[in-house]
Design an enzyme around this catalytic site. Structure first.
Site, PDB file in Angstrom:
ATOM      1  N   LEU A 116      -0.538   1.019   7.525  1.00  0.00           N
ATOM      2  CA  LEU A 116      -0.144   1.362   5.924  1.00  0.00           C
ATOM      3  C   LEU A 116      -1.203   2.262   5.507  1.00  0.00           C
ATOM      4  CD1 LEU A 116       1.027  -2.144   4.468  1.00  0.00           C
ATOM      5  CD2 LEU A 116       2.460  -0.025   5.048  1.00  0.00           C
ATOM      6  N   GLY A 117      -2.385   2.136   6.091  1.00  0.00           N
ATOM      7  CA  GLY A 117      -3.617   3.037   5.639  1.00  0.00           C
ATOM      8  C   GLY A 117      -4.831   2.328   6.274  1.00  0.00           C
TER       9      GLY A 117
ATOM     10  N   LYS B 288      -4.876  -6.992   5.766  1.00  0.00           N
ATOM     11  CA  LYS B 288      -6.152  -6.073   5.619  1.00  0.00           C
ATOM     12  C   LYS B 288      -6.937  -6.376   6.778  1.00  0.00           C
ATOM     13  CE  LYS B 288      -9.155  -4.037   2.404  1.00  0.00           C
ATOM     14  NZ  LYS B 288      -9.676  -4.314   0.650  1.00  0.00           N
TER      15      LYS B 288
ATOM     16  N   ASP C 132     -13.350  -0.715 -10.327  1.00  0.00           N
ATOM     17  CA  ASP C 132     -12.925   0.438  -9.310  1.00  0.00           C
ATOM     18  C   ASP C 132     -11.570   0.543  -9.751  1.00  0.00           C
ATOM     19  OD1 ASP C 132     -13.041   2.536  -7.702  1.00  0.00           O
ATOM     20  OD2 ASP C 132     -12.843   1.274  -5.640  1.00  0.00           O
TER      21      ASP C 132
END
Length: 256
Positions: free
Chosen positions: A32-33, A55, A157
């Site tokens: 995904l990234g 993740k 953030d």
């Protein structure tokens, strides 16, 4: 906030072999990234077929990321279950090679990806996202931020990359990536001193903190970032110069 605390299950897969050490329980579907500290994969649970986002961070974790990772796990575990506008952390796993955070998979991708896909479709001087849809998305972002602030948590953030969209139509917006998030005490003590975040979303008082070391109100800094988020959603660009190749210090000077 004890009523919201639901710590994720933590498992250690010491005897599982494979690329991430998770192949006995998950089937990798696609990447995904990638980020500064790891990568995120779309995976499917074996047995149930549920799609989740893994993740992954390679072990041993660099010392400078340990506190950030611990902070992300604890805060997201505590606040992620209390609002539909939070990305939920299901569990944390350790393998011989990786630390894996199992998150709800949001099929709509990030808001940054959504805006990037709209830019080629619009004519010059047209909005990337029409006002009605932008209003709908922004209200959801604000609902998530308001929820965090009600628990005395500043995200620190907020940006298009850190807000995800589920697969519904219209999509629901959810906040993610809590590495920089932080609790504060009583409302009157909502002051912080750390210079961090993403340069083009930073409030001026966060930028100047690098030199003057003065404390700032993280709630106000989050609200500033929400405003930048909305501008970028509408026009596909930041209100301050962010040309390709411009470093963070130059971007900060444009804001000041």
């Amino acid at each position: 906030m004890a009523h919201l605390v639901r710590h994720p299950r933590i498992h250690a897969f010491d005897n599982v072999e494979g690329r991430f050490g998770l192949e006995s329980g998950y089937e990798a579907v696609r990447l995904l990234g990638r980020g500064g500290t790891g990568q995120t994969w779309l995976c499917r649970r074996r047995g149930t077929g549920e799609e989740v986002a893994l993740k992954l961070q390679q072990r041993p974790l660099p010392k400078h990321t340990l506190d950030l990772t611990y902070n992300e796990v604890v805060i997201q575990a505590e606040v992620g279950w209390g609002s539909p506008h939070m990305c939920t952390l299901q569990e944390v796993m350790l393998t011989p090679t990786h630390l894996a955070m199992v998150l709800d998979y949001e099929a709509g991708g990030s808001c940054a990806e959504y805006v990037a896909a709209q830019i080629p479709k619009v004519a010059r001087l047209e909005l990337c996202v029409d006002e009605e849809r932008a209003r709908y998305m922004f209200r959801q972002l604000i609902a998530g931020v308001e929820y965090l602030h009600s628990l005395h948590v500043a995200h620190r953030d907020i940006k298009l990359d850190n807000s995800l969209m589920d697969g519904a139509d219209p999509a629901r917006v959810k906040l993610c990536d809590f590495q920089f998030a932080k609790y504060w005490g009583k409302p009157e003590y909502a002051r912080m001193t750390t210079h961090l975040g993403t340069a083009v979303y930073m409030a001026p008082e966060v930028i100047t903190n690098r030199q003057n070391h003065k404390s700032y109100n993280p709630v106000e800094a989050d609200v500033w970032a929400c405003g930048i988020w909305l501008v970028a959603l509408l026009v596909g660009a930041f209100p301050f110069d962010n040309r390709p190749g411009v470093d963070d210090r130059t971007a900060e000077m444009q804001i000041l």
